[in-house]
Design a protein around this motif. Structure first.
Motif, short mmCIF file in Angstrom:
data_model
loop_
_atom_site.label_atom_id
_atom_site.label_comp_id
_atom_site.label_asym_id
_atom_site.label_seq_id
_atom_site.Cartn_x
_atom_site.Cartn_y
_atom_site.Cartn_z
N LEU A 101 8.15 -1.83 4.99
CA LEU A 101 7.24 -1.01 4.04
C LEU A 101 5.92 -1.91 3.76
N LEU A 102 6.08 -3.18 3.67
CA LEU A 102 5.13 -4.10 3.32
C LEU A 102 4.20 -4.10 4.69
N ILE A 103 4.54 -4.19 5.83
CA ILE A 103 3.73 -4.19 7.05
C ILE A 103 3.18 -3.10 7.26
N GLY A 104 3.83 -1.86 6.77
CA GLY A 104 3.50 -0.49 7.05
C GLY A 104 2.30 -0.09 6.14
N TYR A 105 2.29 -0.77 4.79
CA TYR A 105 1.39 -0.16 4.14
C TYR A 105 -0.05 -1.04 4.50
N ASP A 111 -8.73 1.14 0.45
CA ASP A 111 -9.73 0.02 0.96
C ASP A 111 -8.60 -1.08 1.12
N ILE A 112 -7.98 -1.15 2.22
CA ILE A 112 -7.14 -2.19 2.60
C ILE A 112 -7.68 -3.12 3.51
N PHE A 113 -7.46 -4.55 3.14
CA PHE A 113 -8.10 -5.57 4.18
C PHE A 113 -6.72 -6.21 4.73
N LEU A 114 -6.50 -6.14 5.94
CA LEU A 114 -5.31 -6.73 6.60
C LEU A 114 -5.03 -8.20 6.52
N PRO A 115 -3.95 -8.58 5.95
CA PRO A 115 -3.54 -10.05 5.82
C PRO A 115 -3.31 -10.66 7.22
#
Length: 489
Positions: free
Chosen positions: A87-91, A114-118
């Motif tokens: 779920l973490l990586i999916g989000y 507005d998600i910045f990929l860690p």
């Protein structure tokens, strides 16, 4: 902070290494581990401080789940842990991709987040999933938190692998090395790091100068010459080869400086004579993860040819999706799944094929494998699906091939190909000094090695290292460091 940046080479690395060696010398292993963990968090925070908290939450949460699994050994806990990681990586990685496709299918206009990929989330998430599964299967025992935290966050492999197992790394932590061993590890580690740095600066980044504009034109559907399209595809094939090979060398070299041997992650994949062998050589630790935790649990190749093909397609579909949230990556993965399924089916018909002389058979096998890999790279590199299809159509539109020489790039591609196929790789060069914790993979016959070099503790190799350093210094002064391709995953 990039491995190939001045701030890393002249600032971060010397400070972290000198203090670590001092703590090791004065027999402070726990403090040395904590120091390396703090330094790794700083390294990760250099890109974005906000995601240090995310990394810490992931580390603490999975450590507590590991302790709980050790105590209660409940499958429900394992499923919950794996689900939380997915779920973490999916989000962060797939949320907007899912919305984009949902909007397209349904006609809705759901807003994107507005998600910045860690950085490195794919790597440290898979590493912790493997940790939980290994605990549940009683392959490992959880030790102190500091060791686990460093196992996940160790900066040489935090961003782009290799994907390591708990039992590979943690037992090495805190072991006191003699001054002789430290001296050897420093020489070996720095030599491997320099080789990787040279691959990145002198080869990968140079090839990118040619490949990137052509692929940008393909994405813009600009009309291209077929030979130019092939040159760009070959340039990218060698660019990603030396970019990832260089990163893998640098990661192993840096680990060795701190007395930690990382697993081998790259072993001359373009020497492969079949697609299965290619995946035993390319991104070895990801292939290992997909094999051990997905392909084998699905049944592997033990349930008939059709089921094997389905398993391969499913695994490589997920492997492509792991690389990026986009249809081009999915198609790239599915192409490799198709290649692997065809190779498995080939075993059933090869007894009916005519026997060819060994050399001809090997060259045919290598040519088919290499061309198939290059075709798949087109989907991997282009930004859009129309751009990939346009590039491939151009490559195979033989009516529009113009055989004009482009001397500089043609010579560079030829030299790069000769280096790739006929010179020893880093593991072979350093094999007498166990450069990695894992042995070289069992592969099919190599292409012939024209020069069989062995690294030594002597003046000749010191001069060679100095020459590499001088070339790298010139390139660094005249250019800016670029990110490694696998940092985006």
């Amino acid at each position: 902070m990039l491995f190939n940046s001045l701030i890393f080479i002249l600032g971060f690395l010397p400070i972290v290494l000198l203090l670590y060696l001092g703590l090791e010398y004065f027999r402070k292993p726990l403090i040395a581990i904590i120091w390396l963990f703090i330094a790794s968090l700083f390294f990760y925070a250099w890109w974005n401080w906000a995601y240090v908290l995310l990394l810490l939450v992931s580390i603490v949460g999975n450590y507590l789940l590991g302790k709980a699994l050790t105590r209660w050994h409940k499958k429900a806990l394992l499923i919950a842990g794996i689900s939380a990681n997915l779920l973490l990586i999916g989000y962060y990685k797939y949320h907007n991709f899912f919305l984009e496709n949902l909007n397209y299918i349904s006609g809705l206009q759901l807003p994107y987040a507005d998600i910045f990929l860690p950085l490195g989330i794919s790597f440290f998430t898979f590493q912790q999933i493997a940790f939980l599964i290994d605990i549940y299967s009683k392959q490992v025992q959880v030790t102190r938190f500091s060791s686990y935290a460093l196992f996940i966050s160790f900066f040489p492999q935090l961003i782009a692998g290799p994907i390591v197992h708990y039992q590979e790394i943690v037992p090495q932590m805190g072991q006191r090395r003699s001054l002789t061993v430290i001296n050897q590890d420093l020489q070996i580690g720095l030599s491997i790091f320099l080789i990787g740095l040279f691959k990145k600066f002198a080869i990968a980044d140079t090839l990118a100068i040619y490949a990137s504009p052509i692929f940008a034109q393909a994405d813009s559907l600009v009309v291209l010459d077929g030979m130019i399209a092939w040159r760009a595809t070959l340039a990218y094939a060698f660019q990603i080869y030396f970019d990832f090979s260089g990163y893998s060398d640098m990661a192993i070299g840096l680990g060795r400086l701190f007395g930690l041997r990382l697993p081998l992650n790259f072993f001359s994949p373009y020497k492969a004579l079949n697609i299965s062998d290619f995946w035993r050589r390319w991104h070895i630790t990801l292939s290992r993860f997909l094999r051990d935790y997905l392909y084998i649990p699905l049944g592997g190749n033990q349930k008939g040819l059709l089921r094997t093909a389905v398993n391969l397609l499913m695994v490589m579909f997920l492997g492509g999706l792991w690389h990026g949230a986009g249809w081009n990556f999915i198609i790239w993965g599915m192409l490799h799944g198709f290649y692997l399924a065809c190779y498995q089916g080939f075993h059933n018909i090869r007894d009916y094929l005519p026997n060819l002389p060994t050399f001809i058979a090997r060259m045919m096998a290598w040519t088919i494998t290499f061309i198939a890999v290059c075709i798949a790279w087109v989907f991997f590199r282009t930004e859009t699906l129309p751009g990939a299809l346009h590039m491939l159509q151009t490559m195979f539109d033989f009516k529009h091939w113009y055989f004009a020489l482009q001397t500089e790039i043609d010579i560079y591609l030829l030299l790069t190909g000769l280096i790739t196929l006929f010179l020893p790789n880093t593991w072979q060069l350093m094999r007498e000094y166990s450069p990695s914790i894992t042995p070289a993979p069992k592969t099919t016959s190599y292409m012939p090695m024209l020069v069989n070099l062995h690294w030594r503790f002597n003046a000749t190799w010191a001069i060679f290292a100095g020459l590499l350093l001088a070339i790298i210094a010139i390139l660094m002064v005249n250019g800016q460091p670029t990110e490694f391709i696998y940092f985006q995953f």
